[in-house]
Design an enzyme around this catalytic site. Sequence first.
Site, short mmCIF file in Angstrom:
data_model
loop_
_atom_site.label_atom_id
_atom_site.label_comp_id
_atom_site.label_asym_id
_atom_site.label_seq_id
_atom_site.Cartn_x
_atom_site.Cartn_y
_atom_site.Cartn_z
N SER A 64 -5.58 1.02 5.59
CA SER A 64 -6.43 0.60 6.70
C SER A 64 -7.84 0.39 6.20
O SER A 64 -8.25 0.99 5.19
CB SER A 64 -6.43 1.67 7.80
N TYR B 159 -8.39 10.81 9.12
CA TYR B 159 -7.65 9.55 9.04
C TYR B 159 -8.14 8.71 7.87
O TYR B 159 -7.34 8.18 7.08
CB TYR B 159 -7.80 8.77 10.35
#
Length: 314
Positions: free
Chosen positions: A157, A182
């Site tokens: 990501s 994350y």
Amino acid sequence: MIPTQHRLGTGFGAHSTTTDVLTGIDLGGRTALVTGGYSGLGLATTKALAGADAHVIVPARRPAEAAKALDAVAGTEVDALDLADLDSVRAFADRFVASGRSLDVVVNSAGVMACPETRVGPGWEAQFAVNHLGHFALVNRLVPALAPGARVVAVSSGAHHITDIRWDDPHITSGYERWLAYGQSKTANVLFALHLDRLGRERGTRAFSVHPGSILTPLQRHFTREEKESLGWITADGLAAEGFKTPEQGAATAIWAATSPLLDGHGGVYCEDGDVADIADGTRDGGVKSWAVDPVSAARLWDLSAELTGVNGF
């Protein structure tokens, strides 16, 4: 630094779909594995691979739910796997290796995003454990089943821009912040692909990491509608904000990395929008942070992951 980490000029872009990148590619006789392949981005990935005549295996934490989602998708099968449970990972991999079949494509698509502080296994931070360590153990246990020329794709990501690996506290035992956790797990995905490619290339295994872009999927389950609106992800009427991709557009880069002949000889790279990404220089959006393509860090993370999981297929 990776000398090939720069755009190739493929002609694909943010709006390219899985159909676009698969034009002229026949996957008949190939076998693929897609974690999380029954929901959101993973489901779009499974459908694209199966639509190109690959046989797709979808390991799932909720097999019955996965079977229902894939009921109308020909050429797929479901098996049980919980990436947060290393015993489950071992059991799945052992079953597959014992079957005598080989894998041509592995797409690590399953994941959790920005969840509340959660501990799994021996106290591991859940996002690092599921997004990285579970996939690390899975791929390493599947090494005997990887076909010559196999490709492994780690879905990362743009959130890897948030942070490098927190080497002094990778499980974030103090000062937990969900985006930090994350971001670290997504940096780990990039570093994993980089070192896997270095270790596997002699036997023909190549690995890639990809940024799919922004897509509204069940991955955002930990956010309320109000939070999504305040973050600019959705409009006041609940529609995806401008700049968000459809699942078919979001899955396109992973499909491209898994299948494109344009990537022959370019393993280990981070890709976005159907092309290899440039190094992020702060002057524009996108690209890959230099900390995520550092081969020394990649080797260090590999050793740490092997120590934590007790698995090293190489």
